[in-house]
Design a protein around this motif. Structure first.
Motif, PDB file in Angstrom:
ATOM      1  N   GLY A  59     -46.896 -73.992  -3.867  1.00 17.46           N
ATOM      2  CA  GLY A  59     -45.648 -74.753  -4.538  1.00 17.46           C
ATOM      3  C   GLY A  59     -45.868 -76.173  -4.788  1.00 17.46           C
ATOM      4  O   GLY A  59     -44.971 -77.052  -5.304  1.00 17.46           O
ATOM      5  N   VAL A  60     -46.944 -76.696  -3.825  1.00 18.46           N
ATOM      6  CA  VAL A  60     -47.180 -78.134  -3.895  1.00 18.46           C
ATOM      7  C   VAL A  60     -48.041 -78.650  -4.974  1.00 18.46           C
ATOM      8  O   VAL A  60     -49.250 -78.138  -4.926  1.00 18.46           O
ATOM      9  N   ARG A  61     -47.692 -79.494  -5.967  1.00 22.83           N
ATOM     10  CA  ARG A  61     -48.765 -79.819  -6.773  1.00 22.83           C
ATOM     11  C   ARG A  61     -49.407 -81.129  -6.574  1.00 22.83           C
ATOM     12  O   ARG A  61     -50.767 -81.343  -6.858  1.00 22.83           O
ATOM     13  N   ALA A  62     -48.850 -82.089  -6.241  1.00 20.25           N
ATOM     14  CA  ALA A  62     -49.218 -83.174  -5.400  1.00 20.25           C
ATOM     15  C   ALA A  62     -48.339 -83.843  -4.314  1.00 20.25           C
ATOM     16  O   ALA A  62     -47.297 -83.220  -3.928  1.00 20.25           O
ATOM     17  N   VAL A  63     -49.113 -84.751  -3.468  1.00 22.09           N
ATOM     18  CA  VAL A  63     -48.228 -85.294  -2.364  1.00 22.09           C
ATOM     19  C   VAL A  63     -47.858 -86.727  -2.540  1.00 22.09           C
ATOM     20  O   VAL A  63     -48.946 -87.471  -3.291  1.00 22.09           O
ATOM     21  N   VAL A  64     -46.748 -87.229  -2.431  1.00 21.56           N
ATOM     22  CA  VAL A  64     -46.561 -88.799  -2.238  1.00 21.56           C
ATOM     23  C   VAL A  64     -46.428 -89.222  -1.015  1.00 21.56           C
ATOM     24  O   VAL A  64     -45.368 -88.659  -0.177  1.00 21.56           O
ATOM     25  N   LEU A  65     -47.106 -90.150  -0.540  1.00 17.82           N
ATOM     26  CA  LEU A  65     -47.053 -90.869   0.834  1.00 17.82           C
ATOM     27  C   LEU A  65     -46.268 -92.297   0.724  1.00 17.82           C
ATOM     28  O   LEU A  65     -46.997 -93.107   0.000  1.00 17.82           O
ATOM     29  N   THR A  66     -45.321 -92.363   1.453  1.00  9.40           N
ATOM     30  CA  THR A  66     -44.431 -93.338   1.163  1.00  9.40           C
ATOM     31  C   THR A  66     -43.980 -93.589   2.842  1.00  9.40           C
ATOM     32  O   THR A  66     -44.326 -93.570   3.445  1.00  9.40           O
ATOM     33  N   HIS A  67     -42.723 -94.804   2.835  1.00  8.28           N
ATOM     34  CA  HIS A  67     -42.462 -95.271   4.009  1.00  8.28           C
ATOM     35  C   HIS A  67     -40.951 -95.632   3.930  1.00  8.28           C
ATOM     36  O   HIS A  67     -40.426 -95.858   2.879  1.00  8.28           O
TER      37      HIS A  67
END
Length: 246
Positions: A47-55
């Motif tokens: 179900g995940v198309r892409a990952v965003v890495l933030t803070h």
């Protein structure tokens, strides 16, 4: 126990948020472990198309946690995991990035920052070298510019970081900057994304295969050296190290 990496999902994009603002999201052994687990779950989830890495807070990551550093091989493994993840990983930066945090940016497929963000390779100022993080950085950045910033520890603003290749793009509103990127990823076929990412990361993975063992050992040796002990002590005591020329 407070999670150091929080997770949220919006329209097939999984957002992983580094959430240790008290130490400026420094890469502790615990944070690296939690982020690796979250990436594994996202990579396996259809179900995940892409990952965003933030803070959270005003710093994306201050680099290695000097009080609880991860083993060099754990950081090497985390960077490789981001690169090999079968989903695109997008960094969203609204604060400062230092040292090992820049390795995370370089491992991501796309990195966007706000104009307020600053960047610096501070390793030489505490008596070590940007060893492990060079694995994704050297294949993806301008070598002449990188030489200057590696050797001096000077700060870069977002415009200079974009020109150097540390990040992909920047803007006053990072979410507006990322909106068309995430829209494009949502419209892309999952298998096509995975195969396209493999094409783009092949040279980076060659560097890992060739140099990871050497650079991991170099990092371990430098972090245990007398100069590193002095540099880290000086940093924690907020003073100049003994070698600084005044």
């Amino acid at each position: 126990m407070h999670a150091l990496v929080s997770r949220a999902r919006t329209r097939a994009v999984e957002t992983l948020t580094l959430d240790s603002p008290d130490n400026r999201n420094a890469l502790s052994a615990a944070l690296v472990g939690e982020l690796a687990d979250a990436l594994t779950d996202a990579g396996e989830d259809t179900g995940v198309r892409a990952v965003v890495l933030t803070h959270t807070g005003n710093t994306f990551s201050a680099g290695a946690d000097l009080r609880d550093p991860p083993p060099p091989e754990a950081l090497t493994g985390l960077l490789r995991q981001i690169i090999e993840l079968p989903k695109p990983v997008v960094a969203r930066v609204t604060g400062h990035v230092r040292a090992g945090g820049l390795g995370l940016l370089a491992a991501c497929d796309i990195a966007a920052a706000s104009t307020e963000a600053t960047f610096a390779f501070t390793e030489v100022r505490i008596g070590v070298a940007p060893a492990v993080i060079s694995l994704p950085l050297l294949p993806r950045t301008d070598p002449r510019a990188l030489a200057r910033y590696y050797l001096t520890g000077e700060r870069l603003d977002a415009a200079a970081a974009t020109t150097t290749g540390l990040i992909t793009t920047h803007g006053d509103d990072v979410d507006a900057t990322l909106a068309p990127v995430l829209d494009g990823l949502r419209r892309a076929a999952p298998d096509a994304l995975a195969e396209t990412k493999r094409l783009l990361t092949a040279r980076v993975l060659e560097a890992f295969d060739r140099d990871a063992a050497h650079l991991t050992a170099l990092s371990a040796r430098l972090f245990s050296s007398p100069q590193a002990r002095e540099g880290m002590t000086a940093f924690l005591e907020r003073r100049d190290p003994a070698w600084a020329v005044r």
